[in-house]
Design a protein around this motif. Structure first.
Motif, PDB file in Angstrom:
ATOM      1  N   LEU A 265       0.836  -1.204   0.000  1.00 44.78           N
ATOM      2  CA  LEU A 265       0.000   0.000   0.000  1.00 44.78           C
ATOM      3  C   LEU A 265       0.871   1.255   0.000  1.00 44.78           C
ATOM      4  O   LEU A 265       0.581   2.219  -0.710  1.00 44.78           O
ATOM      5  N   GLY A 266       1.983   1.215   0.776  1.00 41.23           N
ATOM      6  CA  GLY A 266       2.913   2.349   0.804  1.00 41.23           C
ATOM      7  C   GLY A 266       3.486   2.604  -0.577  1.00 41.23           C
ATOM      8  O   GLY A 266       3.544   3.739  -1.060  1.00 41.23           O
ATOM      9  N   TYR A 267       3.845   1.531  -1.253  1.00 41.66           N
ATOM     10  CA  TYR A 267       4.394   1.623  -2.607  1.00 41.66           C
ATOM     11  C   TYR A 267       3.371   2.263  -3.551  1.00 41.66           C
ATOM     12  O   TYR A 267       3.683   3.153  -4.346  1.00 41.66           O
ATOM     13  N   LEU A 268       2.117   1.843  -3.417  1.00 43.98           N
ATOM     14  CA  LEU A 268       1.078   2.391  -4.293  1.00 43.98           C
ATOM     15  C   LEU A 268       0.866   3.880  -4.037  1.00 43.98           C
ATOM     16  O   LEU A 268       0.653   4.657  -4.976  1.00 43.98           O
ATOM     17  N   VAL A 269       0.952   4.292  -2.764  1.00 45.45           N
ATOM     18  CA  VAL A 269       0.783   5.708  -2.433  1.00 45.45           C
ATOM     19  C   VAL A 269       1.890   6.527  -3.095  1.00 45.45           C
ATOM     20  O   VAL A 269       1.636   7.565  -3.721  1.00 45.45           O
ATOM     21  N   ILE A 270       3.139   6.023  -2.978  1.00 49.85           N
ATOM     22  CA  ILE A 270       4.266   6.757  -3.583  1.00 49.85           C
ATOM     23  C   ILE A 270       4.107   6.800  -5.105  1.00 49.85           C
ATOM     24  O   ILE A 270       4.267   7.831  -5.752  1.00 49.85           O
ATOM     25  N   LEU A 271       3.720   5.671  -5.668  1.00 53.94           N
ATOM     26  CA  LEU A 271       3.534   5.602  -7.126  1.00 53.94           C
ATOM     27  C   LEU A 271       2.461   6.591  -7.573  1.00 53.94           C
ATOM     28  O   LEU A 271       2.612   7.281  -8.587  1.00 53.94           O
ATOM     29  N   PHE A 272       1.390   6.661  -6.769  1.00 53.38           N
ATOM     30  CA  PHE A 272       0.310   7.586  -7.114  1.00 53.38           C
ATOM     31  C   PHE A 272       0.825   9.026  -7.080  1.00 53.38           C
ATOM     32  O   PHE A 272       0.554   9.810  -7.998  1.00 53.38           O
ATOM     33  N   ALA A 273       1.615   9.372  -6.045  1.00 54.78           N
ATOM     34  CA  ALA A 273       2.143  10.729  -5.929  1.00 54.78           C
ATOM     35  C   ALA A 273       3.010  11.053  -7.144  1.00 54.78           C
ATOM     36  O   ALA A 273       2.890  12.131  -7.744  1.00 54.78           O
ATOM     37  N   LEU A 274       3.863  10.102  -7.547  1.00 61.64           N
ATOM     38  CA  LEU A 274       4.740  10.322  -8.703  1.00 61.64           C
ATOM     39  C   LEU A 274       3.921  10.487  -9.980  1.00 61.64           C
ATOM     40  O   LEU A 274       4.164  11.384 -10.788  1.00 61.64           O
ATOM     41  N   ALA A 275       2.913   9.606 -10.137  1.00 56.76           N
ATOM     42  CA  ALA A 275       2.098   9.658 -11.354  1.00 56.76           C
ATOM     43  C   ALA A 275       1.351  10.985 -11.431  1.00 56.76           C
ATOM     44  O   ALA A 275       1.236  11.597 -12.499  1.00 56.76           O
ATOM     45  N   TYR A 276       0.890  11.428 -10.266  1.00 52.33           N
ATOM     46  CA  TYR A 276       0.146  12.689 -10.232  1.00 52.33           C
ATOM     47  C   TYR A 276       1.070  13.866 -10.560  1.00 52.33           C
ATOM     48  O   TYR A 276       0.721  14.731 -11.362  1.00 52.33           O
ATOM     49  N   MET A 278       3.689  13.744 -12.365  1.00 53.45           N
ATOM     50  CA  MET A 278       4.025  13.642 -13.783  1.00 53.45           C
ATOM     51  C   MET A 278       2.869  14.169 -14.638  1.00 53.45           C
ATOM     52  O   MET A 278       3.070  14.894 -15.608  1.00 53.45           O
ATOM     53  N   LYS A 279       1.670  13.812 -14.227  1.00 54.31           N
ATOM     54  CA  LYS A 279       0.486  14.296 -14.965  1.00 54.31           C
ATOM     55  C   LYS A 279       0.454  15.818 -14.957  1.00 54.31           C
ATOM     56  O   LYS A 279       0.208  16.461 -15.985  1.00 54.31           O
ATOM     57  N   ARG A 280       0.744  16.418 -13.795  1.00 54.88           N
ATOM     58  CA  ARG A 280       0.737  17.885 -13.702  1.00 54.88           C
ATOM     59  C   ARG A 280       1.806  18.478 -14.593  1.00 54.88           C
ATOM     60  O   ARG A 280       1.588  19.493 -15.255  1.00 54.88           O
ATOM     61  N   ALA A 281       2.974  17.823 -14.633  1.00 54.97           N
ATOM     62  CA  ALA A 281       4.064  18.344 -15.461  1.00 54.97           C
ATOM     63  C   ALA A 281       3.687  18.274 -16.941  1.00 54.97           C
ATOM     64  O   ALA A 281       3.905  19.207 -17.711  1.00 54.97           O
ATOM     65  N   PHE A 282       3.054  17.167 -17.332  1.00 56.52           N
ATOM     66  CA  PHE A 282       2.672  16.987 -18.749  1.00 56.52           C
ATOM     67  C   PHE A 282       1.628  18.006 -19.189  1.00 56.52           C
ATOM     68  O   PHE A 282       1.625  18.486 -20.301  1.00 56.52           O
ATOM     69  N   TRP A 283       0.683  18.301 -18.285  1.00 59.46           N
ATOM     70  CA  TRP A 283      -0.464  19.110 -18.682  1.00 59.46           C
ATOM     71  C   TRP A 283      -0.289  20.598 -18.380  1.00 59.46           C
ATOM     72  O   TRP A 283      -1.154  21.399 -18.690  1.00 59.46           O
ATOM     73  N   LYS A 284       0.872  20.981 -17.797  1.00 61.54           N
ATOM     74  CA  LYS A 284       0.930  22.366 -17.272  1.00 61.54           C
ATOM     75  C   LYS A 284       0.859  23.420 -18.371  1.00 61.54           C
ATOM     76  O   LYS A 284       0.325  24.492 -18.180  1.00 61.54           O
ATOM     77  N   ASP A 285       1.318  23.108 -19.603  1.00 61.72           N
ATOM     78  CA  ASP A 285       1.276  24.097 -20.680  1.00 61.72           C
ATOM     79  C   ASP A 285      -0.107  24.178 -21.307  1.00 61.72           C
ATOM     80  O   ASP A 285      -0.456  25.142 -21.968  1.00 61.72           O
ATOM     81  N   ILE A 286      -0.919  23.120 -21.118  1.00 58.74           N
ATOM     82  CA  ILE A 286      -2.233  23.089 -21.769  1.00 58.74           C
ATOM     83  C   ILE A 286      -3.272  23.838 -20.939  1.00 58.74           C
ATOM     84  O   ILE A 286      -4.095  24.573 -21.457  1.00 58.74           O
ATOM     85  N   HIS A 287      -3.228  23.649 -19.587  1.00 54.83           N
ATOM     86  CA  HIS A 287      -4.221  24.298 -18.713  1.00 54.83           C
ATOM     87  C   HIS A 287      -4.011  25.797 -18.664  1.00 54.83           C
ATOM     88  O   HIS A 287      -2.903  26.253 -18.570  1.00 54.83           O
TER      89      HIS A 287
END
Ligand code: HEC
Length: 287
Positions: A265-276, A278-287
């Motif tokens: 579960l700890g691993y999934l939390v960290i993975l979620f934080a990283l994925a999130y 990354m998503k923000r970094a990818f979308w920051k120029d579009i928003h």
């Protein structure tokens, strides 16, 4: 540093144990008796070792735990020497299964029922049931063994830990509405007090109640009459150790499973934080 860690660990353990013992009343058994909550001490290897020793010394004369081999007990931190010296009475090799020496036929003849294998009993009956069962024996002179049990009526097993628990008197209070035979309407109430004294003599007192109770109720309590070699608290702890050992026997990997679960579960939390992130970094120029 090491000693600080050690004392922190010990403190954590006592807090967990105290919490486990103070847990409130849990479920209700099929016999209508409330089950007491079994303290969960699976993280506590010393308690598990105590449970294993109790099981081998007091239960294996009649019951086996045939899904276990003796050497599995080494996972609880018991050394091979101690295992051979103190825990193996009927076996010679540590790889042997934990079988009882009593035959099924002898059990049936002596107790009216074959003592079942207890490998999976914690899973079939549940820990709370077992904990209540081991603390629920009372004298009943009408039974062939002289014993009965609050959660297992007319049980074939005698109270093998009697010398530790000592003599007790059981009082059962029952209240119920009384129905008219023809109309099935409530016409009054009745209170029945049944006492099994220390020698198993039963007395029943029935009283009429002025007001009919809304539901039938069942309460029971034990009163200590003669001391055993353990105090009530120590006897509870012995029972908890046995239940804990049986729970471990039913699934030796459960503590590990739980710990692995926390890591996953700890691993999934960290993975979620990283994925999130990354998503923000990818979308920051579009928003
Ligand atoms: C003298 C023999 C004997 C000893 C020793 C003994 N038992 Fe039993 N046990 C029995 C018998 C016989 C039954 C079957 C009772 C029945 O079906 O009426 C039984 C039933 C049980 C059950 C109920 C199993 C089920 O699901 O129906 C549990 C739990 C149990 N014993 C636990 C223990 C534990 C724990 C110990 C050790 C502290 C122990 N027994 C020692 C004879 C014994």
């Amino acid at each position: 540093m090491e000693s600080l860690r050690q004392s922190l660990k010990t403190a954590m353990r006592s807090v967990l144990t105290a919490l486990a013992f103070s847990a409130p009343v849990a479920a209700i058994a099929a016999s209508g008796v409330q089950l007491d909550r079994a303290p969960s001490l699976l993280h506590d290897r010393v308690a598990l070792q105590r449970g294993a020793a109790l099981f081998v010394n007091h239960c294996m004369g009649c019951h086996g735990a045939s899904f276990l081999r003796y050497n599995k007990l080494q996972e609880l931190g018991i050394s091979e020497a101690v295992l051979k010296e103190n825990l193996m009475f009927s076996a010679t090799k540590t790889g042997e299964r934990m079988l009882t020496t009593m035959s099924a036929a002898a059990g049936r003849q002596w107790f009216g029922a074959t003592p079942p294998d207890l490998s999976l009993v914690a899973r079939s009956r549940g820990e709370d049931w077992l904990y209540t069962y081991l603390r629920g024996f009372y004298r009943d002179s009408t039974r062939p063994t002289g014993w009965n049990n609050t959660v297992f009526p007319n049980v074939g097993m005698p109270h093998v830990l009697y010398q530790y628990q000592g003599g007790r008197e059981l009082t059962i209070d029952e209240e119920k509405p009384v129905l008219d035979e023809k109309t099935q309407k409530v016409i009054g109430g009745e209170k029945v007090v049944t006492v099994f004294d220390e020698n198993g003599e039963k007395t029943v007192k029935t009283e009429k109640l002025a007001e009919a109770p809304a539901h039938a109720s069942h309460h029971q309590h034990f009163a200590a009459k003669s001391a055993g070699s353990k105090s009530a608290l120590e006897y509870d702890q012995m029972s908890a150790d046995l239940v804990n050992f049986l729970s471990w026997a039913g699934e030796p990997a459960q503590d590990k499973r739980f710990r692995t679960g926390v890591w996953v579960l700890g691993y999934l939390v960290i993975l979620f934080a990283l994925a999130y992130a990354m998503k923000r970094a990818f979308w920051k120029d579009i928003h």
